[in-house]
Enzyme design. Sequence first.
Site: not given
Lengths: 809, 79
Positions: A494, A525, A549-552, A592
């Site tokens: 992104e 993602e 990393a939270d979007f893993i 986040h």
Amino acid sequence: MPKSINVDPGRTRLPDHLELPDIPVHRYDTPFAEELESHGRRSLVELLRHMMILRSFESGLAALKSTGKFGHLEYIYKGPAHLSIGQEAAAVGAALALTPNDHIFGSHRSHGEFLAKGLRAIAVMDEADLTAIMEEHDDGKLRDAVTARLDCRGVRDKAERFLLLGFLAEIFMRSNGFNGGMGGSMHAFFLPFGAYPNNAIVGASAGIATGAALQMKVERRKTIAVAMLGDGATGCGPVWEAMNFAAMAQFDQLWDEKGGLPVLFFFTNNFYAMGGQTSGETMAWDRLSQIGAGLRRDACHAETVDGTNPLAVADAVARKRSLLMAQRGPALLDVECYRYSGHSTTDVNAYRTKEEIALWRLVDPIQQMQARLTRAGVLSTEQATEMQAGIEKLMHGVFHAAADPDVCPRVDPASIGQKMFSDLKSPYTGTLPRPLREPESVPRLRQTAKKTRRGRTASGEPLSPMRAMTLRDGLFESVLHHVLNDRRVILYGEECREWGGAFGVYRGLSDLLPHDRLFNAPISEAAIVATAVGAAIEGGRPIIELMYADFIGRAGDEIFNQLAKWQAMSNGHLSLPVVLRTSVGSKYGAQHSQDWTGLAMHIPGLKVIYPATPYDAKGLLSAAIACDDPVLVFESQRLYDKTELFADSVPEGDYQLPIGVPDIKRAGEDVTVLTIGPSLYPALDAAETLSQQGISIEIIDARSLVPFAYDSVLESVAKTGRFLVVTEACERGSAAMTLTSNVAHLAFTQLKSPPRLLGSPNWIVPGADMEEAYFPQAADIVRMVSEMMANAGGHRRDSERLRLARCGL
Amino acid sequence: MARVAVKIPDLGNEVTEAQIDSWLKSPGDMISQGEEIVAITTPKVTVELEAPASGRIVDILVEPDEIVAVGTILAIIET
């Protein structure tokens, strides 16, 4: 966000209406005589024969699975059998219109597609190529098994038996199966025939095929990727992400090489997603093809075609393939057909009537095709019966051979560990990519060039991030070196292009790299990671970025089931040189700010690094990019501006540091403090305070989590007798827990006090003002070290910890 | 006639310094409020600062490549 595209309210706000294109439904009407003329009699008889082979193969498997017998063979097959009996025309028709260099990516129900693609490739490839393929695969072991046990008349005959035995041995998970028995029924593939990985996760092939198509586009190959999906996959978010990714406007508007990705989303629509009925129950569409209109003005050239007629399917696939070759991809096909067999062998058809199944048997693809050929005088009923009998005989031979451990040996489970990582590097040998302009003329590079490579002033004071190399600059220089010296490396995520990534690591690279090497991905993602898997399978080396990393979590399957597993599941036939960079945030609260290295470390198959200094970041990232294994790179947002406080300077040229080797950042005698990521810095502050109390701690920066060489940590513990791990992750199930447990095990007799772990509480991460109470601070480290020093002789029961555990905290 | 200062703005709580990339205008130029006047870089981003007022640039006080603190006056506009 390219400034070249102007969002003009004068235009966007004009009254208008949208017209969607015509979506054809069952419009195929080519007379059979014409098909005979264009394909030739022999080719159409082969089409029938291939369908018969598919059905015979799966019928054998069905018999084994349900009765433990197939003919005279008695064999208990314990694995899955998601059969596609009834759907043969879809698979064989598609294969007819594809070349061996077109790649299909299948689903859990892809036995038929795999065999059809292989049979078609065998029919059209040169005999010399087939011979070489059989010779080269697994040092000829499978070919030798075929020759030893099955009668072969000629090279193509042998290749067909090679295909059947290699596939069945794989389904039985034997060592000479196509994937060394590491894949099995739902994951089998064989690259030389263009049959790329099937996937046990519904819809997962959509993103992987899209990534394959991305790589094909980047390399300007004249081939296509086909995502073989079921109708049920239209309910999966990652499938939508993939279709959008494939159809992104930037391919037409911004890339030098115009056109959407050459990927065909081929939905084998059998009307049921296991037991849920798609049209009418679980999906919003009534005709699957209408979803094309939700993606693009051209509706992705969507069509509904008759999946009971291989010629209708072949006709549609050939037309879509032409569109993809004309850079008008992606395309979508809704191929309606029916499986007579249950979803799996435990399926008792609770969701459909016998009458419905009987109706579909009236339009059975094999019987219809045979009738067409007989009516046209091409094949007599006797000839068809003889052909069927020959196939049955062959299949019994193949099944007996596959079940026999002398022909198809079982896998030694102890060998599996060796397949997790290749630990190889594949240096680039092609021509150097040409940047858009001279790197020296790019402002970012001119600025970096003026910075000092040391992190401190002569008197030891840390320098400002404007004046000295930062961790961000270290990452940038590593990426820069690789994109300038390796055409296979592409970057996306992104806002990676103009913005340079949300934290500016790539700032300036858009001056150097065209869109096909650096582009902005949608907020998808799952698609970002899945496409990287696909591109890597096709020979690319993507570096992808997930902003936090939270979007893993948004890419859970793609990271944990795809990226992590394909090297081992392929028995090393695939390598996945993907670098996934992600930042660990703070200040933005619970969603986040999480250090999820523990999750990454838990899943076998991923290398994991978390550098904390500019020198380490540059050297470890370079090692990650150069290595053929997938690497997750965690980067703390708090450290991007850190200058180098440990090494003398950050070297200007490229260098690699070994992944998996922790680094002693400060020598000491009393307590070994192992830090993960940013915890290094509070530990340094703590060391200063403690030294004033006469306590000396040895600080070791983990730098990597997988792999991890404990040697230097154990040496340190042998000296200090006390061990503490500090992490910003919440403690439970963290990477730090694994490190603590292993040190306790490996150094038990040397420890003077219990090994300790200082992490964050098992809560949500609170807001910015409360973070000091959450993340371990220098004072917390001082307190714990002091406790450990005071507690040298024994150990008291930690009642507070017991209470927290009882409460789930 | 008033003199208006062009300053390095507050660019977030962790940014204390910025570097002057290039001047997009020269002393003596007439400019309108909102026109981009100078490009600056922080560790993370490059941004173009806009003129806070319309008028004539009478003085440029910081050279390209200089690193200055947040709040530093970069130029003077006479309105």
